[in-house]
Design a protein around this motif. Structure first.
Motif, PDB file in Angstrom:
ATOM      1  N   PRO A 296      -9.712  -0.542  -4.016  1.00  0.00           N
ATOM      2  CA  PRO A 296     -10.014  -1.544  -2.980  1.00  0.00           C
ATOM      3  C   PRO A 296      -8.782  -2.324  -2.520  1.00  0.00           C
ATOM      4  O   PRO A 296      -8.678  -2.695  -1.349  1.00  0.00           O
ATOM      5  N   ILE A 297      -7.832  -2.573  -3.446  1.00  0.00           N
ATOM      6  CA  ILE A 297      -6.594  -3.239  -3.040  1.00  0.00           C
ATOM      7  C   ILE A 297      -5.849  -2.362  -2.037  1.00  0.00           C
ATOM      8  O   ILE A 297      -5.344  -2.838  -1.014  1.00  0.00           O
ATOM      9  N   TYR A 298      -5.797  -1.073  -2.320  1.00  0.00           N
ATOM     10  CA  TYR A 298      -5.123  -0.135  -1.416  1.00  0.00           C
ATOM     11  C   TYR A 298      -5.817  -0.057  -0.057  1.00  0.00           C
ATOM     12  O   TYR A 298      -5.190  -0.185   0.988  1.00  0.00           O
ATOM     13  N   THR A 299      -7.141   0.130  -0.082  1.00  0.00           N
ATOM     14  CA  THR A 299      -7.858   0.323   1.182  1.00  0.00           C
ATOM     15  C   THR A 299      -7.905  -0.947   2.036  1.00  0.00           C
ATOM     16  O   THR A 299      -7.877  -0.872   3.257  1.00  0.00           O
ATOM     17  N   GLN A 300      -7.935  -2.117   1.378  1.00  0.00           N
ATOM     18  CA  GLN A 300      -7.999  -3.365   2.147  1.00  0.00           C
ATOM     19  C   GLN A 300      -6.617  -3.878   2.548  1.00  0.00           C
ATOM     20  O   GLN A 300      -6.411  -4.311   3.679  1.00  0.00           O
ATOM     21  N   VAL A 423       1.059  -3.279 -14.130  1.00  0.00           N
ATOM     22  CA  VAL A 423       2.107  -2.361 -13.661  1.00  0.00           C
ATOM     23  C   VAL A 423       2.318  -2.533 -12.160  1.00  0.00           C
ATOM     24  O   VAL A 423       3.460  -2.556 -11.676  1.00  0.00           O
ATOM     25  N   MET A 424       1.227  -2.636 -11.420  1.00  0.00           N
ATOM     26  CA  MET A 424       1.331  -2.835  -9.971  1.00  0.00           C
ATOM     27  C   MET A 424       2.075  -4.127  -9.655  1.00  0.00           C
ATOM     28  O   MET A 424       3.001  -4.140  -8.825  1.00  0.00           O
ATOM     29  N   ASP A 435      12.348  -4.396  -0.159  1.00  0.00           N
ATOM     30  CA  ASP A 435      11.543  -3.730   0.857  1.00  0.00           C
ATOM     31  C   ASP A 435      10.565  -4.707   1.479  1.00  0.00           C
ATOM     32  O   ASP A 435      10.415  -5.835   1.016  1.00  0.00           O
ATOM     33  N   GLU A 436       9.880  -4.225   2.498  1.00  0.00           N
ATOM     34  CA  GLU A 436       8.808  -5.014   3.077  1.00  0.00           C
ATOM     35  C   GLU A 436       7.659  -5.119   2.079  1.00  0.00           C
ATOM     36  O   GLU A 436       7.459  -4.237   1.261  1.00  0.00           O
ATOM     37  N   GLY A 437       6.892  -6.188   2.211  1.00  0.00           N
ATOM     38  CA  GLY A 437       5.829  -6.443   1.247  1.00  0.00           C
ATOM     39  C   GLY A 437       4.856  -5.302   1.086  1.00  0.00           C
ATOM     40  O   GLY A 437       4.477  -4.946  -0.015  1.00  0.00           O
ATOM     41  N   VAL A 438       4.435  -4.694   2.211  1.00  0.00           N
ATOM     42  CA  VAL A 438       3.462  -3.606   2.150  1.00  0.00           C
ATOM     43  C   VAL A 438       4.033  -2.421   1.406  1.00  0.00           C
ATOM     44  O   VAL A 438       3.358  -1.778   0.590  1.00  0.00           O
ATOM     45  N   SER A 439       5.297  -2.099   1.635  1.00  0.00           N
ATOM     46  CA  SER A 439       5.933  -0.978   0.960  1.00  0.00           C
ATOM     47  C   SER A 439       6.012  -1.219  -0.544  1.00  0.00           C
ATOM     48  O   SER A 439       5.768  -0.318  -1.346  1.00  0.00           O
ATOM     49  N   GLY A 444       3.706  -0.265  -6.005  1.00  0.00           N
ATOM     50  CA  GLY A 444       3.019  -0.824  -7.154  1.00  0.00           C
ATOM     51  C   GLY A 444       1.692  -0.126  -7.434  1.00  0.00           C
ATOM     52  O   GLY A 444       1.362   0.168  -8.588  1.00  0.00           O
ATOM     53  N   ILE A 445       0.933   0.144  -6.376  1.00  0.00           N
ATOM     54  CA  ILE A 445      -0.350   0.844  -6.532  1.00  0.00           C
ATOM     55  C   ILE A 445      -0.135   2.246  -7.092  1.00  0.00           C
ATOM     56  O   ILE A 445      -0.845   2.680  -8.011  1.00  0.00           O
ATOM     57  N   ASN A 446       0.862   2.958  -6.558  1.00  0.00           N
ATOM     58  CA  ASN A 446       1.161   4.311  -7.052  1.00  0.00           C
ATOM     59  C   ASN A 446       1.568   4.288  -8.524  1.00  0.00           C
ATOM     60  O   ASN A 446       1.160   5.148  -9.312  1.00  0.00           O
ATOM     61  N   ASN A 447       2.368   3.296  -8.904  1.00  0.00           N
ATOM     62  CA  ASN A 447       2.776   3.184 -10.307  1.00  0.00           C
ATOM     63  C   ASN A 447       1.598   2.805 -11.207  1.00  0.00           C
ATOM     64  O   ASN A 447       1.525   3.223 -12.367  1.00  0.00           O
ATOM     65  N   GLY A 448       0.689   1.996 -10.670  1.00  0.00           N
ATOM     66  CA  GLY A 448      -0.511   1.665 -11.422  1.00  0.00           C
ATOM     67  C   GLY A 448      -1.328   2.914 -11.725  1.00  0.00           C
ATOM     68  O   GLY A 448      -1.819   3.105 -12.843  1.00  0.00           O
ATOM     69  N   PHE A 449      -1.474   3.775 -10.729  1.00  0.00           N
ATOM     70  CA  PHE A 449      -2.193   5.035 -10.934  1.00  0.00           C
ATOM     71  C   PHE A 449      -1.411   5.975 -11.860  1.00  0.00           C
ATOM     72  O   PHE A 449      -2.013   6.790 -12.559  1.00  0.00           O
TER      73      PHE A 449
END
Length: 476
Positions: A296-300, A423-424, A435-439, A444-449
């Protein structure tokens, strides 16, 4: 006549309908477990309505996990002290009272109090249900029974964000509790007719010191993990609480091994199958809960979806999990655990790997398919493994095995979200200046996964050491 012969018998020697008994149990557990994640997508609305910050709002979820986690070990003692019918009404009565308080709440303090009362009922209901399901099904059909349990334990927290997202997008968040009330009332009414006493009481002596140690140890550990999940592992409070919790739990464990009538029977860990299956299921569950927070963090935040849209992306996976759980149970009854566990873990591992490489432009249909495939793998392995573990125990230890199994899973669920979100957050803090915040958030999300993927690989390897026997009672 044949049908009557296979029906279970209560402690008074009377036969009763298994289907009605099971329906009441599963419905009650569904209603209590769904509350674990019901408020996840509603927190922003609650924060605005009650004028609280994000850390305070998170306690509405943390307190529920904390109190229910503390109550679960107590269930083994209560199941041998109080009739299971009485314990059911205590659990559901507490949950109903808590739900009323939440529905009528106008301040954060009242809402938090209601959540705590709810959690007492939920913490008692989960191991009660699992123990009773094992008692009313013969060993050769327990896979089928736990397949039904799997629908409830895994499906309800998975579907909750979708339901919550829809309600808070169109209605007031109080309706999350208003909708529950009549359902809880109907369930309690049905239980008056269909809930039976099936456990012979042993009336063990209560070791008050063990109860205190269990509560303090688990409470401290879960609190420390929750703080880490909210503000990060760099927080000293989280480490101090976790270390205190671990030390107290170790002292509690040593005490149980010396008591003639232990508060919680740790002899269940002598069973290799029970120990391995409990660890593997806990790891899988922690990655599932963590993923339901990160997606949900990723999609939102990355894709710009609403709370309802985010919930709908998770819904197909939840449906797959609900469908496959009873199928997996029947496959376990027929073929045993080894093959189905390896197949399920292989699917879960393969489906988890692409989540390490999410981008701004990753197609939504691809995310839905991968998430559904992950849930297929989880559905094939979670409940069959839990069944194999408790099947390895004699009947007199089933209540203790269920309590320990659910306690470990509760701790790991909290730990999973704390690790993956931690981790994220650490990754975002590291890259936010460059980097920009979104990047940075995407990294962070990828590292969390990635952390979840490594845990899944470890669980896969552990599966190779599970015995392949179908119905076993280990005595070593």
């Amino acid at each position: 006549m044949k049908e009557n012969q296979v029906q279970p018998i209560d402690i008074y020697g009377n036969q009763f309908k298994r289907s009605r008994f099971v329906l009441v149990l599963l419905a009650a557990t569904f209603l209590t477990i769904i509350n674990q994640t019901l408020l996840v997508t509603a927190l922003p609305k609650i924060m605005g309505d009650l004028g609280i910050n994000a850390i305070d709002a998170q306690w509405l979820i943390t307190s529920f996990m904390l109190i229910s986690g503390i109550m679960i070990p107590t269930s083994a003692f209560l199941l041998n002290t109080i009739t299971n019918r009485t314990l059911y009404f205590i659990a559901m009565g507490s949950f109903a009272i808590g739900t009323v308080i939440c529905a009528l709440s106008t301040t954060f303090t009242v809402l938090l109090f209601g959540r705590i009362i709810q959690a007492i009922g939920s913490g008692l209901m989960i191991p009660l249900m699992q123990t009773l399901m094992f008692m009313v099904y013969p060993a050769e059909r327990r896979g089928e029974a736990m397949g039904l349990v799997g629908i409830v334990i895994a499906f309800s927290p998975a579907i909750a964000p979708t339901v919550s997202g829809w309600i808070v997008d169109y209605y007031d968040w109080h309706y999350l509790f208003y909708i529950l009330l009549p359902l809880v009332g109907v369930n309690i009414l049905l239980a008056i007719f269909y809930m039976k006493n099936i456990i012979q009481l042993t009336k063990p002596r209560l070791d008050v010191f063990s109860l205190l140690l269990s509560s303090v140890g688990l409470g401290s550990l879960l609190y420390g993990i929750s703080v880490a999940g909210n503000v990060g592992w760099q927080n000293k409070t989280s480490w101090i609480a976790c270390l205190i919790g671990i030390a107290v739990i170790l002292f509690f464990s040593l005490r149980q091994l010396k008591l003639a009538q232990p508060f919680l029977e740790l002899q269940v860990f002598k069973s290799r199958t029970f120990t391995l299956s409990t660890i593997i299921v806990a790891i899988i569950f922690m990655t599932m809960i963590g993923s339901e927070i990160l997606l949900p963090i990723y999609t939102q935040s990355i894709k710009g979806f609403s709370a309802l849209q985010s919930g709908l992306i998770l819904l197909p996976g939840a449906l797959v999990l609900g469908v496959i759980s009873p199928v997996a149970g029947k496959l376990f009854d027929k073929y045993g655990i080894k093959k189905i566990a390896i197949i399920g873990m292989f699917i879960l591992t393969i489906a988890s790997f692409p989540f390490l490489f999410l981008t701004n432009d990753t197609a939504t249909w691809w995310i839905v398919c991968l998430y559904s495939l992950r849930m297929l793998g989880m559905g094939l392995v979670m409940m069959p493994l839990a069944t194999a573990g408790i099947n390895a125990l004699p009947n007199e230890l089933i209540s203790h095995g269920s309590a320990i199994n659910n306690t470990v899973r509760q701790v790991f669920a909290s730990l999973g979200s704390a690790i993956m979100v931690g981790v994220m957050s650490a990754t975002v803090a590291r890259y936010s200046n460059d980097d920009e915040g979104v990047s940075a958030l995407l990294k962070g999300i990828n590292n969390g996964f990635m952390s979840a993927f490594f845990l899944i690989v470890a669980a896969f390897l552990l599966c190779l050491f599970i015995k392949s026997a179908i119905h076993i009672k280990e005595t070593e």
